[in-house]
Design an enzyme around this catalytic site. Structure first.
Site, PDB file in Angstrom:
ATOM      1  CE  LYS A  24       1.950   6.787  15.495  1.00 50.04           C
ATOM      2  NZ  LYS A  24       3.163   7.217  14.764  1.00 50.04           N
ATOM      3  CG  ASP A  49       1.401   7.273  11.682  1.00 50.62           C
ATOM      4  OD1 ASP A  49       2.642   7.248  11.709  1.00 50.62           O
ATOM      5  OD2 ASP A  49       0.732   6.244  11.468  1.00 50.62           O
TER       6      ASP A  49
HETATM    7  P1  NDP Z   1       0.318   8.289   4.418  1.00 52.16           P
HETATM    8  O1  NDP Z   1      -1.061   8.090   4.890  1.00 52.16           O
HETATM    9  O2  NDP Z   1       0.727   9.599   3.850  1.00 52.16           O
HETATM   10  O3  NDP Z   1       0.691   7.170   3.339  1.00 52.16           O
HETATM   11  C1  NDP Z   1       0.604   5.817   3.645  1.00 52.16           C
HETATM   12  C2  NDP Z   1       0.919   5.017   2.394  1.00 52.16           C
HETATM   13  O4  NDP Z   1       1.013   3.634   2.745  1.00 52.16           O
HETATM   14  C3  NDP Z   1      -0.166   5.120   1.339  1.00 52.16           C
HETATM   15  O5  NDP Z   1       0.400   4.956   0.069  1.00 52.16           O
HETATM   16  C4  NDP Z   1      -1.070   3.941   1.692  1.00 52.16           C
HETATM   17  O6  NDP Z   1      -1.851   3.459   0.613  1.00 52.16           O
HETATM   18  C5  NDP Z   1      -0.050   2.899   2.112  1.00 52.16           C
HETATM   19  N1  NDP Z   1      -0.654   1.984   3.093  1.00 52.16           N
HETATM   20  C6  NDP Z   1      -1.230   2.299   4.265  1.00 52.16           C
HETATM   21  N2  NDP Z   1      -1.700   1.197   4.878  1.00 52.16           N
HETATM   22  C7  NDP Z   1      -1.414   0.181   4.045  1.00 52.16           C
HETATM   23  C8  NDP Z   1      -1.640  -1.214   4.106  1.00 52.16           C
HETATM   24  N3  NDP Z   1      -2.256  -1.769   5.157  1.00 52.16           N
HETATM   25  N4  NDP Z   1      -1.168  -1.980   3.080  1.00 52.16           N
HETATM   26  C9  NDP Z   1      -0.546  -1.418   2.015  1.00 52.16           C
HETATM   27  N5  NDP Z   1      -0.307  -0.099   1.899  1.00 52.16           N
HETATM   28  C10 NDP Z   1      -0.738   0.677   2.903  1.00 52.16           C
HETATM   29  O7  NDP Z   1       1.251   7.881   5.670  1.00 52.16           O
HETATM   30  P2  NDP Z   1       2.778   8.223   5.936  1.00 52.16           P
HETATM   31  O8  NDP Z   1       3.533   8.290   4.662  1.00 52.16           O
HETATM   32  O9  NDP Z   1       2.821   9.369   6.867  1.00 52.16           O
HETATM   33  O10 NDP Z   1       3.227   6.936   6.783  1.00 52.16           O
HETATM   34  C11 NDP Z   1       3.820   5.778   6.170  1.00 52.16           C
HETATM   35  C12 NDP Z   1       4.583   4.997   7.226  1.00 52.16           C
HETATM   36  O11 NDP Z   1       5.597   5.829   7.802  1.00 52.16           O
HETATM   37  C13 NDP Z   1       3.745   4.509   8.427  1.00 52.16           C
HETATM   38  O12 NDP Z   1       4.260   3.270   8.876  1.00 52.16           O
HETATM   39  C14 NDP Z   1       4.010   5.570   9.480  1.00 52.16           C
HETATM   40  O13 NDP Z   1       3.803   5.078  10.780  1.00 52.16           O
HETATM   41  C15 NDP Z   1       5.481   5.840   9.218  1.00 52.16           C
HETATM   42  N6  NDP Z   1       5.966   7.099   9.729  1.00 52.16           N
HETATM   43  C16 NDP Z   1       5.425   8.294   9.328  1.00 52.16           C
HETATM   44  C17 NDP Z   1       5.917   9.475   9.841  1.00 52.16           C
HETATM   45  C18 NDP Z   1       5.447  10.790   9.350  1.00 52.16           C
HETATM   46  O14 NDP Z   1       6.091  11.790   9.702  1.00 52.16           O
HETATM   47  N7  NDP Z   1       4.388  10.874   8.568  1.00 52.16           N
HETATM   48  C19 NDP Z   1       6.981   9.492  10.870  1.00 52.16           C
HETATM   49  C20 NDP Z   1       7.553   8.198  11.144  1.00 52.16           C
HETATM   50  C21 NDP Z   1       7.032   7.055  10.610  1.00 52.16           C
HETATM   51  P3  NDP Z   1      -3.424   3.784   0.569  1.00 52.16           P
HETATM   52  O15 NDP Z   1      -3.510   5.232   0.212  1.00 52.16           O
HETATM   53  O16 NDP Z   1      -3.975   2.870  -0.473  1.00 52.16           O
HETATM   54  O17 NDP Z   1      -3.954   3.485   1.948  1.00 52.16           O
END
Ligand code: NDP
Length: 451
Positions: free
Chosen positions: A131, A171
């Site tokens: 990571k 991510d």
């Molecule tokens: P994105 O950046 O596309 O979206 C993240 C979302 O979560 C946004 O809506 C963001 O809001 C919100 N967010 C991020 N940090 C915070 C926080 N501290 N508090 C509240 N809301 C928050 O990321 P992903 O959708 O790719 O990832 C989401 C989750 O899924 C993560 O935990 C990631 O590790 C996990 N994941 C992702 C994978 C992938 O293929 N993308 C694979 C496996 C797991 P804002 O825009 O306001 O920051």
């Protein structure tokens, strides 16, 4: 051995982990959860204990720390931190995403890399765990600033990665745009067109279904869990957090399977739309978040529904919850409210979104609870399929990739049942995922000697 004796072993192990990795709370949390599941299993299989597999698996094989200097649109020099954790390569090249978010630090990336080792093993594909990322915040930056930052990031990272060494992906904060800039710079530096990153665009080596894979996979996992109760997502009310990549495609798949998604959120607050987020509304969200890069509040203004500033969606009545935003986003009190409101199933698209106390609430209530390392493994699975297609220099159809993804999520579910089913029939998916993910990596480590 008694439960107290197991607790003592876990505590002894954690004392050492905390002393060796001070201040890395999320890493401690992730290790403790895994060790709690594994200690009884390892006591029954002492060859793992003698080879100190647990101690080795909790220590990264390599950590790379570097400076990322870049120039913003005003001509000012900016400096960010760059980190890549190469955690474990026993069963394949390091594989795991890059996170660009101001909260990124060593402890968070170590927790994510540690979880990734078990997750990747569960997928049955040959991928080790890694990571990486940066404390860079893409929010509010121009495309040109993001490009200059990505180019500077890759100017150091390129010497440490490669299609047979370490294959990063996206991510939080790293989507198609960032992967494009990173890939372009890698190709320029190495003069090679290879599958060194996954999540690439379709026209230049990406796999169909990769953007959808994590959200779809977490939804397929929820469906598998519900099936064990003779139930399905049809007509279920679903609360989802986040509105990024994972949340968007979970919303799409839940809706396709007949469920109704009533919430989405971002780091500023959540929207509650009791009518459900249908195809047209989801298209609006995708444009809002992926193109306009706006806030979820704007959805409530457009569709006239509730918006709750500064809150998370777990107080909303739902049958199924999918935390798809970030770590520790459901605490004990929120877990209790979910259960009181009749939530029967939690499928984690995010990594470690539930605190340890919240997890205990689910387990005490014996609801269906799919932890992230099993439920969100669809993303890395399709990344693995992207690597296979790159090696073969072939592209599979959407149907082919989706059908492989569904098979992998079913297989992961079966592994969890195999290792997690208790005498009373309750499936402890946490235990199942941890032991199921551990065995293959541990056996490979044993076979490869003390390395
Ligand atoms: P994105 O950046 O596309 O979206 C993240 C979302 O979560 C946004 O809506 C963001 O809001 C919100 N967010 C991020 N940090 C915070 C926080 N501290 N508090 C509240 N809301 C928050 O990321 P992903 O959708 O790719 O990832 C989401 C989750 O899924 C993560 O935990 C990631 O590790 C996990 N994941 C992702 C994978 C992938 O293929 N993308 C694979 C496996 C797991 P804002 O825009 O306001 O920051």
């Amino acid at each position: 051995m008694t439960n107290n004796a197991y607790d003592q072993l876990v505590n002894d192990f954690m004392v050492k982990i905390i002393a060796k990795n001070p201040g890395e709370e999320e890493f401690h949390q992730a290790v403790k959860e895994v060790v709690e599941s594994l200690v009884p299993y390892i006591e029954e299989n002492p060859h793992y204990k003698e080879a100190k597999i647990l101690e080795r698996i909790a220590e990264p094989e390599r950590v790379i720390l570097f400076r990322i200097p870049w120039v913003d649109d005003k001509g000012e020099v900016q400096i960010n931190k760059g980190i890549r954790i190469e955690m474990n390569s026993a069963i394949g090249p390091y594989k795991g995403g890059l996170r660009f978010h101001p909260t990124v630090n060593l402890g968070i990336l170590k927790f994510l890399a540690f979880e990734q080792v078990f997750k990747n093993s569960l997928t049955t594909l040959p991928m080790g765990g890694g990571k990486g990322g940066s404390d860079f915040d893409p929010k509010g930056k121009s495309d040109n600033e993001v490009m200059r930052f990505c180019q500077s990031f890759m100017t150091e990272l390129f010497r440490h990665i490669g299609p047979n060494t370490d294959v990063p992906a996206g991510d939080i904060g790293v989507g198609g745009r960032e992967i494009g800039f990173l890939f372009g710079q890698y190709k320029r530096l190495k003069n090679e067109f290879t599958g060194v990153l996954t999540g690439k665009g379709r026209e230049w080596g990406g796999s169909l279904i990769r953007p959808e894979a994590t959200g779809y996979g977490a939804t397929y996992f929820a469906e598998e869990m519900l099936k064990t109760k003779g139930d399905s997502l049809k007509d279920k009310i679903v609360a989802i957090s986040g509105s990024g990549n994972v949340a968007q495609y979970a919303t799409e798949k839940v809706t396709e399977l007949g469920g109704k998604v009533v919430t989405l959120s971002d780091s500023s607050g959540y929207i509650y739309d009791p009518d459900g987020i249908d195809e047209e509304k989801l298209a609006y969200i995708m444009h809002l978040k992926n193109v306009k890069r706006g806030r979820i509040r704007e959805y409530a203004e457009k569709y006239g529904c509730e918006y709750h500033e500064g809150q998370r969606p777990w107080g909303v009545k739902c049958d199924v919850a999918m935390p798809n935003a970030t770590q520790n986003e459901i605490n004990e009190d929120e877990a209790k409210i979910l259960i009181e409101n009749g939530c029967m199933c939690i499928s984690e698209g995010a990594n470690m979104p539930s605190t340890p106390e919240a997890t205990l609430v689910y387990q005490d209530a014996k609801i269906l609870y799919g932890p992230g390392k099993a439920a969100n493994a669809g993303g890395v699975s399709v990344s693995g399929l992207e690597m296979s297609q790159n090696s073969l220099r072939l592209s599979w159809t959407r149907e082919e990739v989706d059908s492989r993804l569904q098979t992998i999520m079913k297989d992961i579910h079966e592994t969890c049942v195999k290792y997690g089913k208790e005498d009373d029939g309750y499936i402890d998916y946490v235990k199942g995922a941890n032991i199921g993910g551990f065995v293959k990596v541990a056996d490979a480590m044993l076979a490869q000697g003390v390395v």
